[in-house]
Design an enzyme around this catalytic site. Structure first.
Site, PDB file in Angstrom:
ATOM      1  N   ASN A   9       0.881  -1.165   0.000  1.00 48.63           N
ATOM      2  CA  ASN A   9       0.000   0.000   0.000  1.00 48.63           C
ATOM      3  C   ASN A   9       0.917   1.213   0.000  1.00 48.63           C
ATOM      4  O   ASN A   9       1.395   1.631   1.050  1.00 48.63           O
ATOM      5  CB  ASN A   9      -0.899  -0.024   1.245  1.00 48.63           C
ATOM      6  N   LYS A  11       0.305   4.209  -0.492  1.00 46.91           N
ATOM      7  CA  LYS A  11      -0.356   5.444  -0.020  1.00 46.91           C
ATOM      8  C   LYS A  11      -0.030   6.604  -0.958  1.00 46.91           C
ATOM      9  O   LYS A  11       0.141   6.387  -2.154  1.00 46.91           O
ATOM     10  CB  LYS A  11       0.039   5.717   1.436  1.00 46.91           C
ATOM     11  N   HIS A  95      -9.888   1.519   3.972  1.00 49.16           N
ATOM     12  CA  HIS A  95      -8.689   1.705   4.796  1.00 49.16           C
ATOM     13  C   HIS A  95      -9.009   2.659   5.948  1.00 49.16           C
ATOM     14  O   HIS A  95      -9.763   3.618   5.776  1.00 49.16           O
ATOM     15  CB  HIS A  95      -7.549   2.255   3.933  1.00 49.16           C
ATOM     16  N   GLU A  97      -7.418   4.989   7.203  1.00 43.37           N
ATOM     17  CA  GLU A  97      -7.104   6.404   6.953  1.00 43.37           C
ATOM     18  C   GLU A  97      -8.245   7.098   6.219  1.00 43.37           C
ATOM     19  O   GLU A  97      -8.371   8.324   6.273  1.00 43.37           O
ATOM     20  CB  GLU A  97      -5.778   6.509   6.176  1.00 43.37           C
ATOM     21  N   GLU A 167      -6.275  -4.814  10.111  1.00 39.99           N
ATOM     22  CA  GLU A 167      -5.253  -3.797  10.361  1.00 39.99           C
ATOM     23  C   GLU A 167      -5.628  -3.003  11.612  1.00 39.99           C
ATOM     24  O   GLU A 167      -6.410  -2.035  11.522  1.00 39.99           O
ATOM     25  CB  GLU A 167      -5.161  -2.822   9.186  1.00 39.99           C
ATOM     26  N   GLY A 173       1.574   2.360  10.734  1.00 41.66           N
ATOM     27  CA  GLY A 173       2.539   3.453  10.637  1.00 41.66           C
ATOM     28  C   GLY A 173       3.200   3.826  11.955  1.00 41.66           C
ATOM     29  O   GLY A 173       3.850   4.863  12.055  1.00 41.66           O
ATOM     30  N   SER A 212       2.520  -2.082  10.402  1.00 42.95           N
ATOM     31  CA  SER A 212       3.952  -2.153  10.745  1.00 42.95           C
ATOM     32  C   SER A 212       4.585  -3.518  10.459  1.00 42.95           C
ATOM     33  O   SER A 212       5.482  -3.947  11.181  1.00 42.95           O
ATOM     34  CB  SER A 212       4.182  -1.726  12.203  1.00 42.95           C
ATOM     35  N   GLY A 233       2.498  -0.935   4.367  1.00 46.38           N
ATOM     36  CA  GLY A 233       2.603   0.492   4.040  1.00 46.38           C
ATOM     37  C   GLY A 233       4.049   0.956   4.045  1.00 46.38           C
ATOM     38  O   GLY A 233       4.757   0.853   3.042  1.00 46.38           O
TER      39      GLY A 233
HETATM   40  P1  PGA Z   1       2.118   0.369   7.741  1.00 42.10           P
HETATM   41  O1  PGA Z   1       0.749   0.636   6.947  1.00 42.10           O
HETATM   42  O2  PGA Z   1       2.738  -0.868   7.170  1.00 42.10           O
HETATM   43  O3  PGA Z   1       2.935   1.595   7.503  1.00 42.10           O
HETATM   44  O4  PGA Z   1       1.759   0.203   9.175  1.00 42.10           O
HETATM   45  C1  PGA Z   1      -0.102  -0.429   6.648  1.00 42.10           C
HETATM   46  C2  PGA Z   1      -1.351   0.094   5.992  1.00 42.10           C
HETATM   47  O5  PGA Z   1      -1.778   1.210   6.313  1.00 42.10           O
HETATM   48  O6  PGA Z   1      -1.938  -0.584   5.135  1.00 42.10           O
END
Ligand code: PGA
Length: 254
Positions: A9, A11, A95, A97, A167, A173, A212, A233
């Site tokens: 992802n 982003k 997602h 976000e 998630e 993140g 993460s 991500g």
């Molecule tokens: P991350 O993001 O690996 O940076 O934690 C994962 C995601 O948001 O899909």
């Protein structure tokens, strides 16, 4: 046996030059690791580039969101048909976000999931609890509510056309991944819920863990029986790290 799936992802990151380096590095780095599936979800302007560089390879690509409408006065939105015109296989749906900024609701996510599968896309449905919900001990209540919102819309059979990604919002993140035991526990709980409705679909649907995932923790996470891969991500912004995660998934082939 479910084949592992690792999805980048990306982003709102990248540029034509850095994407090219990433995709070429990924093609080279996974050439000898074909026991898992890989996909890269890029910002919409880069779909053309992803298609040009990945076409004919074993690596799939997709969008990070999609409108539930086919066309019309929806400024800034992208329709399912637009994604399929660029041969997308996947699209991320719901997602956190986007949920947190109020763009997506349980209901609209259910509708998107249905529209995506009808268009021939494989939606990657993201679900997961916030830190407060985790601390309140209601992860199960929250994730089942989010999953049921889609099942209510399309029936459990409809789930079979997509992928689920658990998630936890507190792990996204932050560098603080869920422990393999916690992730396994929730994934097995979610799979058990699907199993009560349809055992076949529960057995075959891929449920990913995201939050993460990195080159250091991927192998242990992927060794859990219900974790069918990862949605990645931050670590997908570094080619070597993402390749290492893909290799860990391929090596876990059983
Ligand atoms: P991350 O993001 O690996 O940076 O934690 C994962 C995601 O948001 O899909």
């Amino acid at each position: 046996m479910r084949r592992k799936l690792v999805v980048a992802n990306r982003k709102m990151n990248g540029s034509l030059a850095s994407n090219k380096a990433f995709l070429e590095g990924l093609l080279a780095g996974t050439r000898d690791y074909q026991n898992a599936d890989y996909a890269v979800c890029v910002p919409h302007p880069y779909l053309f580039q992803a298609e040009a560089l990945l076409k004919g390879s074993a690596i799939a690509w997709g969008g990070q969101n999609m409108s539930r409408y086919e066309s019309g006065a929806y400024t800034g939105s992208v329709s399912p048909g637009m994604l399929t015109e660029f041969s997308c296989e996947y699209v991320i749906i719901g997602h956190s976000e986007r949920r947190q900024r109020g763009h997506d609701t349980d209901h609209s996510i259910g509708e998107r999931f249905e529209v995506a599968t009808k268009a021939g896309l494989k939606p990657i449905l993201c679900i997961g609890e916030t830190l407060d919900e985790y601390e309140d001990g209601i992860t199960d209540v929250v994730t089942i509510r989010q999953l049921n919102a889609v099942i209510n819309e399309i029936g459990v059979e409809g789930l079979a056309g997509g992928v689920v990604a658990y998630e936890p919002v507190w792990a996204i993140g932050t560098g603080k991944a869920a422990s393999p035991a916690h992730a396994q526990n929730i994934l097995s709980f979610l799979r058990g819920h699907i199993e009560m409705l349809n055992a076949d679909i529960a057995k075959n649907i891929r449920i990913l863990y995201g939050g993460s995932v990195n080159a250091g923790n991927a192998a242990e996470l992927f060794s859990m029986p219900d974790i069918d891969g990862g949605l990645v991500g931050s670590a997908s912004l570094n080619t070597a790290d993402f390749v290492a995660i893909c290799q860990a998934a391929s090596n876990d082939y059983r």
